[in-house]
Design a protein around this motif. Structure first.
Motif, PDB file in Angstrom:
ATOM      1  N   MET A  92       0.839  -1.198   0.000  1.00  0.00           N
ATOM      2  CA  MET A  92       0.000   0.000   0.000  1.00  0.00           C
ATOM      3  C   MET A  92       0.876   1.250   0.000  1.00  0.00           C
ATOM      4  N   LYS A  93       0.596   2.122  -0.949  1.00  0.00           N
ATOM      5  CA  LYS A  93       1.361   3.377  -1.020  1.00  0.00           C
ATOM      6  C   LYS A  93       0.462   4.529  -0.616  1.00  0.00           C
ATOM      7  N   PHE A  94       0.842   5.225   0.448  1.00  0.00           N
ATOM      8  CA  PHE A  94       0.067   6.388   0.881  1.00  0.00           C
ATOM      9  C   PHE A  94       0.763   7.664   0.415  1.00  0.00           C
ATOM     10  N   THR A  95      -0.022   8.598  -0.104  1.00  0.00           N
ATOM     11  CA  THR A  95       0.467   9.954  -0.375  1.00  0.00           C
ATOM     12  C   THR A  95      -0.432  10.887   0.418  1.00  0.00           C
ATOM     13  N   VAL A  96       0.164  11.700   1.290  1.00  0.00           N
ATOM     14  CA  VAL A  96      -0.634  12.577   2.151  1.00  0.00           C
ATOM     15  C   VAL A  96      -0.339  14.034   1.818  1.00  0.00           C
ATOM     16  N   LEU A  97      -1.369  14.777   1.467  1.00  0.00           N
ATOM     17  CA  LEU A  97      -1.248  16.221   1.228  1.00  0.00           C
ATOM     18  C   LEU A  97      -1.618  16.911   2.536  1.00  0.00           C
ATOM     19  N   THR A  98      -0.668  17.675   3.082  1.00  0.00           N
ATOM     20  CA  THR A  98      -0.850  18.198   4.436  1.00  0.00           C
ATOM     21  C   THR A  98      -0.032  19.469   4.646  1.00  0.00           C
ATOM     22  N   LEU A  99      -0.412  20.248   5.655  1.00  0.00           N
ATOM     23  CA  LEU A  99       0.411  21.401   6.070  1.00  0.00           C
ATOM     24  C   LEU A  99       1.382  20.988   7.179  1.00  0.00           C
ATOM     25  N   PHE A 100       1.220  19.762   7.706  1.00  0.00           N
ATOM     26  CA  PHE A 100       2.067  19.312   8.820  1.00  0.00           C
ATOM     27  C   PHE A 100       2.663  17.931   8.537  1.00  0.00           C
ATOM     28  N   PRO A 101       3.550  17.860   7.518  1.00  0.00           N
ATOM     29  CA  PRO A 101       4.112  16.555   7.140  1.00  0.00           C
ATOM     30  C   PRO A 101       4.858  15.872   8.282  1.00  0.00           C
ATOM     31  N   PHE A 127       3.357   7.857  11.581  1.00  0.00           N
ATOM     32  CA  PHE A 127       3.356   6.676  10.713  1.00  0.00           C
ATOM     33  C   PHE A 127       4.577   5.798  10.936  1.00  0.00           C
ATOM     34  N   HIS A 128       5.741   6.452  11.152  1.00  0.00           N
ATOM     35  CA  HIS A 128       6.982   5.673  11.260  1.00  0.00           C
ATOM     36  C   HIS A 128       7.214   5.164  12.681  1.00  0.00           C
ATOM     37  N   THR A 129       6.167   4.967  13.419  1.00  0.00           N
ATOM     38  CA  THR A 129       6.247   4.458  14.782  1.00  0.00           C
ATOM     39  C   THR A 129       5.513   3.116  14.824  1.00  0.00           C
ATOM     40  N   SER A 130       6.033   2.190  15.623  1.00  0.00           N
ATOM     41  CA  SER A 130       5.330   0.936  15.902  1.00  0.00           C
ATOM     42  C   SER A 130       5.087   0.095  14.645  1.00  0.00           C
ATOM     43  N   ILE A 131       3.916  -0.488  14.519  1.00  0.00           N
ATOM     44  CA  ILE A 131       3.676  -1.513  13.494  1.00  0.00           C
ATOM     45  C   ILE A 131       3.731  -0.951  12.071  1.00  0.00           C
ATOM     46  N   THR A 132       3.153   0.237  11.863  1.00  0.00           N
ATOM     47  CA  THR A 132       3.194   0.799  10.502  1.00  0.00           C
ATOM     48  C   THR A 132       4.636   1.162  10.127  1.00  0.00           C
ATOM     49  N   VAL A 180      -6.279   0.920   8.003  1.00  0.00           N
ATOM     50  CA  VAL A 180      -6.154   0.318   6.671  1.00  0.00           C
ATOM     51  C   VAL A 180      -4.903  -0.561   6.616  1.00  0.00           C
ATOM     52  N   SER A 181      -3.787  -0.047   7.154  1.00  0.00           N
ATOM     53  CA  SER A 181      -2.512  -0.767   7.070  1.00  0.00           C
ATOM     54  C   SER A 181      -2.593  -2.141   7.721  1.00  0.00           C
ATOM     55  N   ARG A 182      -3.242  -2.221   8.874  1.00  0.00           N
ATOM     56  CA  ARG A 182      -3.272  -3.521   9.551  1.00  0.00           C
ATOM     57  C   ARG A 182      -4.132  -4.541   8.819  1.00  0.00           C
ATOM     58  N   MET A 183      -4.882  -4.098   7.820  1.00  0.00           N
ATOM     59  CA  MET A 183      -5.646  -5.020   6.986  1.00  0.00           C
ATOM     60  C   MET A 183      -4.874  -5.399   5.720  1.00  0.00           C
ATOM     61  N   VAL A 184      -3.693  -4.826   5.519  1.00  0.00           N
ATOM     62  CA  VAL A 184      -2.862  -5.194   4.371  1.00  0.00           C
ATOM     63  C   VAL A 184      -2.133  -6.494   4.731  1.00  0.00           C
ATOM     64  N   LEU A 239       6.326  -3.191   2.872  1.00  0.00           N
ATOM     65  CA  LEU A 239       4.898  -3.499   2.650  1.00  0.00           C
ATOM     66  C   LEU A 239       4.062  -2.229   2.520  1.00  0.00           C
ATOM     67  N   LEU A 240       4.520  -1.161   3.182  1.00  0.00           N
ATOM     68  CA  LEU A 240       3.822   0.126   3.132  1.00  0.00           C
ATOM     69  C   LEU A 240       4.825   1.196   2.723  1.00  0.00           C
ATOM     70  N   SER A 241       4.315   2.257   2.105  1.00  0.00           N
ATOM     71  CA  SER A 241       5.185   3.408   1.907  1.00  0.00           C
ATOM     72  C   SER A 241       4.393   4.683   2.151  1.00  0.00           C
TER      73      SER A 241
END
Ligand code: ADE
Length: 247
Positions: free
Chosen positions: A1-10, A17-22, A152-156, A30-32
């Protein structure tokens, strides 16, 4: 699964996201996650991305052009438009079933709003889904984005080390999860329920099913309307109702 997030607070999205299981699943490929900072696409050199609402009223509204420019840059040369989720309290309320469905996509774009909202015209142009994480209002879409990405990620497939854990936990069977215990055997004079130490697997399964039914009946009775109950389930629920009447 590839996530792209448009945000003011990347940095907020990256950290979460880069913490724990994800985070572990991202390391293993498996995820990006790709974050796009909407402010980098501001129309002026001061980085303004919001303005007063037409028609008056409190608060500021995020402008359409910076979001659209960020989106176009992120979409790149693709010919098929990606699915883009806009997180908003005005969306459809997020459920486990939606998490399962979204996990089947190869790629998801997510737009996080801020201030009082986002110019409707850019949403009409790029958003394919509008999702709320519940009936309360947060200051922005970043926490909802992290909630959605986590669910969503934990269902991948492969993200959870024990694939089963995704199946048996709360909501996968439409019921709340039964209580769990681990050592020590006695804590503050409270022993672990005897049955769980009996080694009798069929009885343990029945006890767990009953405790799931009890919790659901007490806290979320409306969930019971949507699930298939067998004869034993109905008997147990009947006894719970009889008990409740006595009290
Ligand atoms: N933005 C602010 N509150 C929200 C909510 N409850 N769900 C999704 N996005 C939001």
């Amino acid at each position: 699964m590839k996530f792209t997030v448009l945000t003011l607070f990347p940095e907020m999205i990256e950290q979460g996201f880069h913490t724990s299981i994800t985070g572990r699943a991202a390391e293993s490929g498996l995820l990006s996650l790709r974050c796009v900072n909407i402010r980098d696409y501001a129309l002026d050199r001061y980085g303004h991305v919001d303005d007063y609402p037409y028609g008056g009223g409190a608060g500021m509204v995020m402008q359409a052009p910076p979001i659209y420019r960020a989106y176009q840059d992120a979409v790149g040369e693709r010919t098929i438009r990606p699915r883009l989720i806009y997180l908003t309290p005005q969306g459809k309320v997020f459920t486990q079933a939606m998490a399962v469905e979204l996990a089947k996509e190869e790629e998801l774009f997510i737009l996080c709003g801020h201030y009082e909202g986002v110019d409707e015209r850019v949403l009409d142009e790029i958003a394919t889904d509008r999702i709320s994480i519940g009936d309360y209002v947060l200051t922005g879409g970043e926490l909802p984005a992290l909630v959605l990405m986590d669910a969503v990620s934990r269902m991948v497939p492969g993200v959870l080390s024990n694939e089963e854990s995704g199946e048996t936990e709360s909501f996968m069977n439409g019921l709340l999860e039964y209580p769990q215990y681990t050592r020590p055997e006695v804590f503050l004079d409270r022993p672990v329920p005897e049955i769980l130490r009996s080694g009798h697997h069929a009885k343990i399964d029945r006890w767990r099913r009953n405790e799931s039914l009890r919790r659901t009946y007490e806290v979320r009775p409306e969930l019971l309307e949507n699930i298939e109950l067998d004869k034993e389930d109905r008997l147990f629920l009947h006894s719970l109702k009889a008990e409740a009447k006595k009290e």
